[in-house]
Design a protein around this motif. Structure first.
Motif, short mmCIF file in Angstrom:
data_model
loop_
_atom_site.label_atom_id
_atom_site.label_comp_id
_atom_site.label_asym_id
_atom_site.label_seq_id
_atom_site.Cartn_x
_atom_site.Cartn_y
_atom_site.Cartn_z
N ILE A 159 -45.61 24.01 18.05
CA ILE A 159 -45.01 23.18 17.01
C ILE A 159 -43.49 23.22 17.09
N ASP A 160 -42.95 24.35 17.59
CA ASP A 160 -41.49 24.44 17.71
C ASP A 160 -40.94 23.37 18.64
N GLN A 161 -41.70 23.06 19.67
CA GLN A 161 -41.25 22.01 20.60
C GLN A 161 -41.19 20.67 19.89
N GLU A 162 -42.17 20.37 19.05
CA GLU A 162 -42.16 19.11 18.30
C GLU A 162 -41.02 19.08 17.29
N LEU A 163 -40.77 20.22 16.65
CA LEU A 163 -39.73 20.26 15.63
C LEU A 163 -38.33 20.20 16.23
N SER A 164 -38.22 20.54 17.50
CA SER A 164 -36.89 20.50 18.13
C SER A 164 -36.36 19.08 18.23
N ASP A 165 -37.25 18.11 18.22
CA ASP A 165 -36.84 16.71 18.28
C ASP A 165 -36.84 16.05 16.90
N SER A 212 -33.10 17.18 8.64
CA SER A 212 -33.47 17.17 7.23
C SER A 212 -34.99 17.17 7.03
N LEU A 213 -35.74 16.90 8.09
CA LEU A 213 -37.19 16.82 7.98
C LEU A 213 -37.91 17.98 8.65
N ILE A 214 -37.17 18.90 9.21
CA ILE A 214 -37.82 20.01 9.93
C ILE A 214 -38.70 20.84 8.99
N ASN A 215 -38.14 21.27 7.87
CA ASN A 215 -38.92 22.09 6.93
C ASN A 215 -40.09 21.31 6.31
N PRO A 216 -39.86 20.08 5.80
CA PRO A 216 -41.00 19.33 5.25
C PRO A 216 -42.11 19.10 6.28
N THR A 217 -41.73 18.82 7.54
CA THR A 217 -42.75 18.59 8.57
C THR A 217 -43.53 19.86 8.87
N SER A 218 -42.82 20.97 9.04
CA SER A 218 -43.47 22.24 9.32
C SER A 218 -44.40 22.64 8.19
N GLN A 219 -43.94 22.50 6.95
CA GLN A 219 -44.76 22.87 5.80
C GLN A 219 -45.96 21.93 5.65
N ALA A 220 -45.77 20.66 5.95
CA ALA A 220 -46.87 19.70 5.85
C ALA A 220 -48.00 20.07 6.80
N TYR A 221 -47.66 20.37 8.04
CA TYR A 221 -48.67 20.78 9.01
C TYR A 221 -49.35 22.08 8.58
#
Length: 503
Positions: A317-323, A327-336
């Motif tokens: 998931i870190d690879q996906e979050l790197s792109d 401002s959306l890194i935390n919401p995306t990580s928490q959503a998953y």
């Protein structure tokens, strides 16, 4: 004086036109006048001559008096009524017109050669259709909504119709819409039921949106919540009638597949209505019973723990979050992470319907990720629909698992790295070997009392938190009950009311 216009007399006109002393256009197999007035023509039926010669029956004489003024004006003739005949014909009162004329059903079938019903007869057919649908809802459909207590079943079977009869027409139409959808699943070739399903769904939504725009108050909050719940049910159940999104054998899945966003938009809409009206309905025994009919989630908030069956969905998931937008890194990580935690819980619980809380509790960010067709979000979604396999015998969930999972799988490119993550949902969705064993399912099912300790997230606590966030966003520091109408959101642009849910 202008010269009199000449005209050609009709020498071979139909008998009905001759009896009425009007010109016949002699069009075969049915002349224009007979077609216009919806009556048999002897060009197409030789027995019309006998009909014309036969004396009218009392029933037909009464029917002739029921022609409304609008119908008389279209014929250009005034109805001829003997002066001695009593015109005091009782009229059946009607609260409102049906959404649209419903054609005759097989239950109400007329002879195939009979003329089309008059407007009065059509109205009667509409009323009979509504009675048929309401009876079906009360006696059958209300018991199929996956309630888990006699109290909740009593609410859907008796309390909700009584509330609709109190003048909440949008709630009444929602009831009829769901009943029509249920009947449609049993009689898919009944075109009248199909049209009724569409008509009442459209009427429900139109009146529901108008009521929301007028404002939520203490007097309509309960009815609007129940209507929103039935709309959500209707939106998800209607998905079973999507024609051949995936071929029956699954050899060409995804070719015409559309994402099942109605599942999420509808449930998110319910949450928004509930949160917006929570100050009025939080103490309603009816509302709380419906909300609490879904069990609480005893979540292990570590989605990558040793007991996480779906933890593999968060690999790399870190690879996906790197792109990702910063401002959306935390919401995306928490959503998953939250979505995977819910999957882990539902996978182990012995209560199959617990899976239905997934679309209502995932965050708005997760829904955005699904809409943008992120592979990770689609894989998580495939696992959710695989969890519904245990409810394949429920009419509005029948075959949903196979159709949705294979449709989602078809959206992945051949050779995708995600294929190994899709092995479990594919195996479950295509399972046809009877009850699914623990070995195939991947876990022994546990009851609530057997579940390990963890964060308990009930639907009520979830809504309480969402309501607090919603009111704080509006600058409301405390929730005070008052009679001021509140219009939570605009409903002009989207079928489902949506709102961000806290992560």
């Amino acid at each position: 004086m202008p010269p009199r216009r000449s005209h050609k007399k009709s020498r071979a006109g139909c008998r009905r036109c001759k009896v009425r002393k009007i010109k016949c256009d002699e069009v075969h197999p049915r002349c224009g006048n007979c077609s216009k007035h919806g009556v048999p023509c002897d060009f197409e039926r030789s027995d019309v001559l006998d009909d014309l010669a036969a004396p009218p029956t009392p029933a037909s004489a009464t029917a002739s008096l029921s022609v409304p003024a609008s119908a008389a004006s279209t014929t250009g003739e005034s109805p001829r009524i003997p002066p001695s005949m009593n015109l005091a014909i009782p009229q059946t009162p009607s609260i409102r017109a049906s959404p649209l004329p419903i054609p005759t059903t097989p239950l109400l079938a007329q002879p195939s050669l009979a003329p089309p019903p008059s407007s009065a007869t059509a109205a009667q057919v509409d009323r009979l259709m509504e009675l048929r649908l309401m009876h079906h809802y009360i006696t059958v459909t209300s018991k199929t909504l996956l309630t888990n207590s006699p109290t909740t079943e009593e609410i859907w079977q008796r309390t909700v119709p009584e509330m609709a009869f109190a003048g909440r027409t949008y709630l009444a139409d929602a009831i009829l819409s769901v009943a029509a959808l249920h009947l449609r699943s049993q009689t898919p070739d009944d075109k009248a039921i199909v049209r009724a399903s569409h008509a009442y769904a459209a009427s429900t939504f139109a009146e529901y949106c108008a009521s929301l725009n007028a404002g939520i108050t203490s007097s309509n909050a309960e009815a609007l919540f129940l209507t929103a719940s039935l709309i959500a049910f209707q939106a998800t159940a209607a998905r079973i009638f999507v024609k051949d999104d995936v071929e029956a054998d699954g050899t060409n899945p995804g070719s015409r597949y559309s994402l099942p966003m109605a599942w999420f938009h509808a449930f998110q809409g319910v949450k928004t209505v509930v949160a917006s009206s929570w100050q009025w309905i939080r103490n309603s025994t009816t509302v709380k019973a419906v909300i609490e009919s879904q069990p609480g989630f005893q979540l292990d908030l570590n989605p990558l723990g040793p007991n996480s069956f779906f933890g593999h969905l968060l690999e790399n998931i870190d690879q996906e979050l790197s792109d990702e937008d910063p401002s959306l890194i935390n919401p995306t990580s928490q959503a998953y992470a939250h979505a995977v935690c819910v999957l882990n819980y539902v996978h182990k619980t012995a209560y199959p319907a617990a899976a239905l809380a997934f679309p209502a509790t995932v965050s708005r960010r997760f829904i955005d990720l699904v809409e943008s067709k992120r592979p990770r979000a689609l894989a998580i979604l495939a696992c959710f629909f695989a969890l519904l396999k245990r409810m394949d015998d429920v009419w509005w969930l029948h075959d949903v698992s196979r159709r949705e999972v294979m449709g989602l799988v078809g959206m992945f490119e051949p050779g995708s790295q995600w294929w190994r993550h899709l092995e479990w949902p594919i195996r479950i969705a295509l399972w046809d070997g009877g009850p699914i064993t623990a070995e195939v399912w991947g876990a022994e099912l546990t009851t609530a009392s057997q579940a390990s300790e963890g964060f308990v997230e009930t639907m009520v606590s979830h809504i309480e938190l969402m309501a607090d966030v919603l009111f704080q966003a509006r600058g409301m520091q405390s929730v005070a009950i008052n009679s001021t109408p509140m219009n939570p959101v605009s409903t002009n642009t989207e079928f489902a009311l949506t709102a961000d849910s806290p992560d």
